[in-house]
Every structure is written in C-alpha cells, then in structure tokens.
Scaffold this active site. Structure first.
Site, mmCIF file in Angstrom:
data_model
loop_
_atom_site.group_PDB
_atom_site.id
_atom_site.type_symbol
_atom_site.label_atom_id
_atom_site.label_comp_id
_atom_site.label_asym_id
_atom_site.label_seq_id
_atom_site.Cartn_x
_atom_site.Cartn_y
_atom_site.Cartn_z
ATOM 1 N N CYS A 166 0.882 -1.136 0.091
ATOM 2 C CA CYS A 166 0.009 -0.012 0.086
ATOM 3 C C CYS A 166 0.880 1.279 -0.163
ATOM 4 O O CYS A 166 1.865 1.390 0.739
ATOM 5 C CB CYS A 166 -0.759 -0.044 1.232
ATOM 6 S SG CYS A 166 -1.936 1.581 1.367
ATOM 7 N N GLY B 6 -1.867 -4.614 -11.740
ATOM 8 C CA GLY B 6 -1.274 -3.375 -12.561
ATOM 9 C C GLY B 6 -2.070 -3.415 -13.756
ATOM 10 O O GLY B 6 -1.424 -4.168 -14.862
ATOM 11 N N ARG C 136 -7.688 -0.862 -10.109
ATOM 12 C CA ARG C 136 -8.704 0.435 -10.626
ATOM 13 C C ARG C 136 -9.674 0.205 -11.802
ATOM 14 O O ARG C 136 -10.610 0.796 -11.959
ATOM 15 C CB ARG C 136 -7.568 1.484 -11.028
ATOM 16 C CG ARG C 136 -6.740 2.052 -10.163
ATOM 17 C CD ARG C 136 -5.526 2.898 -10.623
ATOM 18 N NE ARG C 136 -4.771 2.164 -11.492
ATOM 19 C CZ ARG C 136 -4.480 2.616 -12.751
ATOM 20 N NH1 ARG C 136 -4.728 3.924 -13.114
ATOM 21 N NH2 ARG C 136 -3.466 1.915 -13.420
#
Length: 260
Positions: free
Chosen positions: A33, A137, A162
């Site tokens: 993180c 990623g 994301r």
C-alpha cells in the site's frame, strides 16, 4: 480472505485469531500500500524498507494456521529493489504472492512493468515453485487478464484494481452491455452491504463510500446531476431516497420521449 497491514507480529496473531472466528478462510498481508498514513504507521510498502519486520509478520501470521498470502510492489523508490525483495518474500514460503508491477514511488503514474513478468516467474520457479504467483497492474478486465496469462505462462492469477472503477462488470466471462437499472441495482446492493457491515462491526466512514458512486452513475443523460445530488448525502437512507426519486423522474423522462 481478510487483508491486514501493520508491522507488529503480536498484533497479527491477535487480529487473525479474531477474523478466523468470524469465518475468514485466509489472510493476505498488505506489503504494498502506498498510502502515506499507512506508511507512517510502518505498514504497507514501508515493509519493503524493513524486510526483517516483514519476515516476522509472515511468521506470526503462519502461526494461526490459516493460509497466508502477500501483496506487494516491486520496490519503494527504486525499481531494482525487486531483484532482492521478491526473492526474499519467496523464501518465506507463502501460499500466494501478488505483485503490483510498480514501485511505491511510481504509484499508478507509469505503465506497469510487464517486461519483468517472465523474470519474476523464473524467480518463483527457482526459489519457491509451490508459491502461486498473481499479477496486478493495468489489468482492465478479465479478458485482459487472461491475455496476460497466455502471454506469460507461469502466471497463476490476476488481480484487478482500478479497473473496477471503470467497469463494475470487469470480471464477467462474456462482456455485454448493461442497463442503467442494472448499474443502480449494483449501487443499492453496495449500500445494503455497507449497512450490514456497519451493523455487525461498527460505524463506517460514510464519505469513503461516495468514491464508489461514479462507478455506477455515468454515461447517461443527467448522470452528472445525479452524482452531484448523491455526493451531498450523509447516510445510505438519503442515497436510497434520491435514487427512488430519480427512478420516478427517469421513468417520466422515458415516457415523454416515447410520446414525442
């Protein structure tokens, strides 16, 4: 699976015992993180700078008897750190290692370093062949993840981060168009889950829930107006009231369009 972060082994032993009692079946240790507050408290990617602490945390987690996985990044500031950091983690013999293919410094501002995947696979095969390897990623959806696996034999799994903010259906086996009603139904389901979690484990930070509204409220007429109204709410009850009012107005709008 419960993901935990920190750097004190004794905290993990007590925390894992509690989540085990609540029915969790495995523990993921967050060692990647990039959040400043987490790092200030010696968790997340701060452990990349303190491998001895990382080893002690992993050992403590293993004492609980639950399967243990680790999620991390390639390094803190320097990309070359992966050459020592990832082998070190593999030597700890965890069941699963998830690698976000960026450093903490890079955040998500540069493309993920896919050029290193095959080298990382070779590290795993040489040091700990029984450890599953998961890649994270720039993976937008399930199809992109499967393509990555095909291009790099040896990857055992993919993680989408994301991508979920761009497409709440990114894990679908067969992508298709989804209606506004389906999107808002997903939002309502998240509200229900939020309320359930709050009832069982204590009050949550409602403001953090708002960052998810944009996932569902987008790409249709008046989307920005609805988002603005939702961002002014302070409870899930208020959100539901606004959604109910929107449903009525949207139905009237569609009816007027058909008549015209």
């Amino acid at each position: 699976i419960a993901q935990l972060w920190g750097n004190r082994p004794e905290d993990f032993i007590s925390a894992i015992a509690e989540v085990k009692d609540r029915g969790y079946q495995a523990i993921d240790l967050n060692m990647g993180c990039p959040d400043g507050t987490v790092i200030k408290n010696h968790g997340g990617s701060d452990l990349i700078l303190h491998p001895a602490d990382a080893a002690r945390v992993i050992a403590a987690a293993k004492e609980t008897g639950l399967p243990v996985s680790v999620k991390t990044r390639l390094g803190f500031n320097n990309l070359d750190t992966y050459k020592s950091w990832l082998p070190f983690l593999l030597q700890q013999d965890v069941q699963l290692l998830t690698v976000h293919l960026r450093t903490r410094k890079e955040m998500s501002k540069v493309p993920a370093h896919y050029e290193l995947i095959d080298e990382i696979i070779a590290m795993r095969d040489a040091i700990s062949p029984n450890t599953l390897l998961q890649i994270n990623g720039d993976i937008a959806d399930r199809a992109a993840g499967l393509k990555l696996v095909q291009e790099h034999p040896g990857i055992d799994g993919i993680m989408i981060g994301r991508g979920i903010f761009n497409d709440p259906y990114c894990f679908e086996h067969e992508p298709k168009e989804h209606s506004l009603a389906e999107n808002l139904e997903l939002l309502r389901m998240q509200l229900d889950l939020y309320d359930e979690f709050t009832a069982n484990f204590g009050p949550m930070h409602f403001q953090k829930l708002k960052r998810f509204f944009k996932i569902y409220v987008r790409n249709f007429s008046y989307a920005s107006d609805l988002r603005m109204a939702l961002m002014d709410t302070n409870t899930t009850t208020e959100v539901r009231e606004i959604l109910a009012q929107f449903d009525q107005e949207w139905a009237a709008h569609k009816a007027a369009s058909v008549t015209a």
